[in-house]
Every structure is written in C-alpha cells, then in structure tokens.
Design a protein around this motif. Structure first.
Motif, short mmCIF file in Angstrom:
data_model
loop_
_atom_site.label_atom_id
_atom_site.label_comp_id
_atom_site.label_asym_id
_atom_site.label_seq_id
_atom_site.Cartn_x
_atom_site.Cartn_y
_atom_site.Cartn_z
N GLN B 123 0.83 -1.21 0.00
CA GLN B 123 0.00 0.00 0.00
C GLN B 123 0.87 1.26 0.00
OE1 GLN B 123 -3.96 0.07 1.71
NE2 GLN B 123 -3.75 -0.81 -0.32
N ARG B 124 1.99 1.20 0.71
CA ARG B 124 2.89 2.37 0.75
C ARG B 124 3.48 2.63 -0.63
NH1 ARG B 124 2.96 3.21 6.14
NH2 ARG B 124 3.23 1.40 7.46
N ILE B 125 3.82 1.53 -1.29
CA ILE B 125 4.37 1.68 -2.65
C ILE B 125 3.33 2.32 -3.57
CG2 ILE B 125 4.94 0.28 -4.69
CD1 ILE B 125 6.67 -1.40 -2.79
N ALA B 126 2.06 1.95 -3.33
CA ALA B 126 0.97 2.54 -4.14
C ALA B 126 0.59 3.93 -3.62
CB ALA B 126 -0.23 1.61 -4.11
N GLN B 127 1.35 4.46 -2.66
CA GLN B 127 1.18 5.81 -2.10
C GLN B 127 -0.20 6.01 -1.46
OE1 GLN B 127 2.79 9.07 -4.26
NE2 GLN B 127 4.36 7.88 -5.22
N LYS B 128 -0.67 4.96 -0.76
CA LYS B 128 -1.93 5.09 -0.03
C LYS B 128 -1.68 5.85 1.27
CE LYS B 128 -4.27 2.35 -2.85
NZ LYS B 128 -5.20 2.93 -3.81
N SER B 129 -2.72 6.51 1.76
CA SER B 129 -2.58 7.26 3.02
C SER B 129 -2.58 6.29 4.20
CB SER B 129 -3.73 8.26 3.17
OG SER B 129 -4.94 7.56 3.38
N GLU B 130 -2.10 6.77 5.34
CA GLU B 130 -2.07 5.93 6.55
C GLU B 130 -3.48 5.48 6.92
OE1 GLU B 130 0.21 4.40 8.49
OE2 GLU B 130 1.68 5.04 7.01
N ARG B 131 -4.45 6.36 6.70
CA ARG B 131 -5.84 6.02 7.04
C ARG B 131 -6.31 4.84 6.17
NH1 ARG B 131 -10.69 10.37 6.59
NH2 ARG B 131 -9.64 11.33 8.36
N GLU B 132 -6.01 4.91 4.88
CA GLU B 132 -6.39 3.82 3.97
C GLU B 132 -5.67 2.53 4.36
OE1 GLU B 132 -7.11 5.38 -0.45
OE2 GLU B 132 -5.36 6.33 0.49
N ILE B 133 -4.39 2.67 4.72
CA ILE B 133 -3.60 1.48 5.09
C ILE B 133 -4.20 0.83 6.34
CG2 ILE B 133 -1.33 0.69 5.90
CD1 ILE B 133 -0.10 2.92 4.12
N ARG B 134 -4.55 1.68 7.32
CA ARG B 134 -5.12 1.15 8.56
C ARG B 134 -6.48 0.48 8.32
NH1 ARG B 134 -2.71 5.68 11.12
NH2 ARG B 134 -4.58 6.91 10.80
N ARG B 135 -7.15 0.90 7.27
CA ARG B 135 -8.46 0.30 6.95
C ARG B 135 -8.29 -0.98 6.11
NH1 ARG B 135 -11.20 4.29 3.67
NH2 ARG B 135 -10.25 3.19 1.93
N ASN B 136 -7.42 -0.90 5.10
CA ASN B 136 -7.33 -1.99 4.13
C ASN B 136 -6.54 -3.21 4.63
OD1 ASN B 136 -8.71 -0.36 2.37
ND2 ASN B 136 -6.87 0.38 1.32
N VAL B 137 -5.46 -2.96 5.36
CA VAL B 137 -4.59 -4.08 5.75
C VAL B 137 -5.30 -5.04 6.70
CG1 VAL B 137 -2.40 -4.72 6.87
CG2 VAL B 137 -2.48 -2.80 5.26
#
Lengths: 296, 247
Positions: B123-137
C-alpha cells in the motif's frame, strides 16, 4: 511524489542504519579512515601554504632613483605604486634611513664616515601580493621616469612560486586519489550490504515500487553515514592537531621557526569540506551501487 | 494517447479491454541462443481462472517473467491489463505492476517486518494514506485468516501462513490480475487446499487468477481452464481440463 512517500523513504533510510549495524560500522569506518587521511594532508598543506605565503610577503622589489630627483617626483612614483594591482604595500627608505640601518651593521667602522656614503640610496621597498607578479611589476618599473635601478630576487620568487604550484598539484592529486579510493571502498561496502538486501529490492520492484522508492532509502542511508563518517575524523583530528602542535612547540625547539595556524583557521575550511566529501561519497557510492540492482 | 488506444492499434483492431492477458505470436530466446518460448498465443479474459502447467524447464517461469515485464519478448504482442509490454517505458513499469498481484513459491516476504508491515508495504508503494492502510490491511488479513497474527514476523509463521501473507500483500491493492507462480510448491496438502480455496474466492470476487504449477492432482481436482506448455510451446489449452502430460 507525495510528502508522506518522501518521509517514508527517509524513515526507512534511518531505520536501515540501525537495522544493518555491521554495514553501518563498516561504511562509517571506511569513510572516516579516508577523511582522516585527507584531513591530515589538508592540515599539513594548509600550514605549508601559510609558511610559503608568509615568505612571499617578505619578498620585496627595491627601486632606486636618479640622482637629483625631486621629492615631488618621488612622491608621484609612490602614488603610482599605490595604484598598482601587484603591490601589497611599499615603504619609503630615505638615504639617511638607509645609512642608519647600514651603519648599525658596520658598527665601529661606520664612525670613519663624515658624510653619508649612501646619499643616492633613497628607495622604495615594494612588497608583492603574489610573487608570480614580480616580473610584470619589474618590467613596468624599469620604464618609469626617475627610476635608476630595480633590485629583485628572481631565485626567491621563482622558488616560492614553484613551491606553491607543487603544493597545489600534490593537494589536488591527493584529493582525487582519496576520493577515488573512498568511492571504491564505499561501493564495495555498499555492494556487500546490498547483497543481503537484494531480495528486498526484487520484492519491492515486483510489487510496483519505482526506482526512486527503492533507491531513496539507500541513498539517504549513504548520505547520513557520509555525514557521520566525516564528523568523527574531524573531531579526532581537531584534538590531535592541538596535541601535535603543542608537542612540537614544547619538545622540538629547533622547529621553533615553524608557525602553526590556529586550529579554527584550518577547521573552518576542513570541516565543511570534509562533510561535503562525506556526503558526496555516501551519495555516489549508494546511488550507483543500488542502480545495478534496479533492472528487475 | 491512452494505453487502451495504443493497445487497439497494436492489435490491429482487437478490443483488448476484454482481456487481462493477450499474447500473440510471442517468442523469447535467451542470450545463449536457447529458445525459451516459441510462437505463444494466449488470451485470458477478465475474471477467468487459468492454470498454466508444464514440467520444469517447459517455459512457465519465462512466461511469468514476460507477464511481469521482468523480461521483454523478442517478438509478438504482449498485452497485460491494457499495457503494451513491448513498448512500455521503464518508468511506467512500476505503475503497470501495481495492477498485478504476484505470489511466489518461496513467499518472498520482507523478513525484518511483521505481517502487518509486509502487507502495508504494498500500500505504501501505491502511495496510499495511513488512514487507507489502517483500513485496508486488517481487512485483507481477515480475508486470509491472519487477523490475529498481524504482529508476527514471517519466520514465526508456518509455510501456509506465510503464503497467506503473500496473498494478502498481492491483493491489498485490489489488482485486476493475480499471478501465482507455484503458490503451493512449498506447502502440505492441507495448506495447498486452503490456498486454492482462497484463490477461488478471490477469483469469484472478480480478480483474474493465473496459477503456474506442476501439481497435477491439484489441477485435475479444480476443473478450471488448463494451458499446458511443453518445450516453450503451448501444446494444449482446455476449458475445465486436466493436467496434460504426454509422458
């Protein structure tokens, strides 16, 4: 690129420093060793340059005037000298001054003279900004009306000028060699570090990481290690320089003619220069070594 | 010009928006002169589940490398998820790869990071926000049944669990196409079945799945499309087929 991506790559660079302790130690030690040697040469070169420069400032050209020259003309020549780019400073030495100084050297023998034997020896002693300019000034002075004779020392000027050039060549040569050796050593160290992390780079690339994303943490890591690797030898050298100059002054009296520059005069240049080289080595070493692994 | 338009022109009128993978007359020879793939034609539509089978050295890995654009074909048309891989520029490859999910036999997890960070990394490589990462992972870890092990390091996990982490990482960016290269090669029967069940679920949710394997039992049980490669050529392409092995 988003700011959070940039910050993430910086963070990963910092984490990398602590994660790969042996790599960190090896890299910092390599850079430190190179910059320590560089610093020693720099300090020596700076001091030798200072000694040569002091000697240069004592090289003078003396001009004597035509017989019966007026005081006004002597003053005019003085004004002309003040406007010349080659001239650092000039002193007027009257015939009486010249005799007074010479008679001191003669001692009791001088008492036999009833008149000033140096009646026609009034002169200007001219000190140069740069000894390489001596010939240019002498050529000019020889054409000035009212100037009877120009005294100069070709040997001193040429020797000092030559020493200066040799110093510059040696210094540049040492910098180039040390820089090349450092890049080679850092490249090897980074290669060893990267071989461990090659799989990590491959995974990153498969997932869709850009070259920047993969490379940036390594480059930041390299830069930070370069800074650390330059600060350590500078601190050590600063301490050793004070110790060494004090030791020479106190224990080796026969070297008392040597005047050492105060440490701040050297380190004001050496420190930023070394940090710059450290950063350059860290950047170049990591940038190009990672580059080889990016073609996945 | 959009990638889609480029694709259409390359394929001489074929509407490739239907296809996740479009290979036409694709050949690849290695630098030592050994042919790896010869005149391959393979079309995989969006939403399909395809097995690519063949013995070791048949050309399966080379095919996967072409699909990942790790290698470039010598000739033919290679189109994946709308990207023309014959003409794609180096700096566009990362963006293309983000439309894929990849799973390998040896999992290829980042060993120094925990389960959560391994998945978040994609997700970081895809430049997702921390909020998105915390939701998606966490959602993705729940899907693969590892929500309770998000703090574990890869070496603390069993092989099946590691492969599930790899799957979660491959899927977290919602790729259109999942490439799985021998995903069960290092797993026991139970974990093999678990991973295959997961792959089926993923496929039912709309992701195209391509699995490279030489596990004949697995292929025969699944009753999916099977493409068989032998000596760099496709020798069989059967819907609901089985493992084709002349030997």
């Amino acid at each position: 690129m988003k700011i959070r991506t940039f910050l993430y790559t910086v963070e990963q660079g910092v984490i990398g420093i602590f994660k790969n302790k042996w790599f960190t130690v090896a890299t910092v030690a390599t850079i430190s060793a190179c910059l320590f040697v560089f610093g020693i040469f720099f300090a020596i070169a700076f001091n030798v340059e200072n000694i040569v420069h002091s000697a240069e400032e004592n090289v003078s050209v003396t001009i004597f005037f035509d017989e019966g020259i007026s005081d006004e003309r002597i003053a005019e020549i003085g004004d002309m000298l003040g406007r010349r780019e080659e001239v650092y400073k000039y002193d007027f030495v009257s015939a009486d001054d010249a005799w007074a100084e010479f008679s001191q050297q003669l001692g009791e023998y001088a008492e036999g003279f009833t008149e000033n034997p140096l009646a026609n020896s009034a002169n200007y002693q001219i000190y140069l900004k740069d000894v390489k300019m001596q010939n240019q000034l002498v050529n000019y002075l020889e054409g000035v009306e009212g100037v009877r004779k120009v005294n100069k020392s070709d040997f001193t000027a040429e020797t000092l000028s030559g020493v200066n050039m040799v110093l510059i060549y040696v210094f540049v040569g040492i910098i180039v060699i040390l820089f090349a050796v450092s890049i080679f050593l850092i490249s090897n160290t980074v290669t060893m570090g990267i071989s461990v992390r090659k799989e990590e780079i491959t995974i990153m690339k498969y997932i869709g990481a850009t070259d920047f994303f993969v490379r940036a943490p390594f480059v930041f890591e390299g830069i930070i290690l370069g800074i650390i690797g330059s600060i350590i030898p500078m601190g050590l050298l600063y301490y050793l320089y004070i110790l060494a100059t004090d030791l020479i002054k106190s224990k080796f009296a026969f070297l008392s003619f040597l005047t050492f520059l105060p440490p701040m005069n050297i380190f004001a240049y050496l420190f930023p220069f070394s940090v710059l080289i450290g950063v350059g080595i860290g950047f170049i070493g990591s940038f190009f070594t990672v580059h080889k692994h990016l073609r996945v | 010009m959009s990638e889609t338009k480029k694709r259409r022109r390359d394929a001489e009128g074929v509407d490739m928006s239907e296809y996740a993978i479009y290979l036409e007359n694709v050949s690849k020879t290695f630098s030592d002169g050994v042919p790896a793939l010869s005149d391959i034609n393979l079309k995989v539509k969006h939403g399909e589940f395809v097995f690519i089978v063949g013995v070791s050295g048949a050309g399966k890995s080379t095919l996967i490398k072409l699909l990942l654009r790790e290698l470039k074909a010598d000739s033919g048309i290679v189109n994946v998820n709308g990207y023309n891989l014959m003409t794609i520029k180096h700096n566009r490859i990362p963006k293309f790869r983000r439309t894929l999910g990849v799973v390998f036999q040896d999992f290829r997890l980042l060993k120094d990071r925990n389960v959560y960070e391994n998945v978040a990394f994609a997700q970081r490589i895809a430049q997702k926000s921390e909020r998105e990462i915390r939701r998606n992972v966490p959602a993705m870890l729940s899907l693969v049944g590892l929500a309770g092990k998000y703090k574990a390091r890869p070496k603390q996990l069993a092989g099946g669990e590691q492969q599930r982490v790899a799957l979660a990482r491959a899927l977290v960016n919602q790729p259109k196409l999942l490439l799985a290269d021998e995903p069960t090669g290092n797993l026991d029967l139970y974990n093999t079945e678990e991973i295959m069940r997961l792959l089926e679920t993923i496929n039912e949710n709309g992701t195209t799945v391509v699995v490279v394997t030489h596990n004949d039992k697995l292929v025969n049980e699944m009753k999916k499309r099977v493409v068989t490669i032998k000596q760099g050529m496709i020798v069989s392409d059967a819907q609901e087929g089985g493992y084709f092995d002349e030997d």
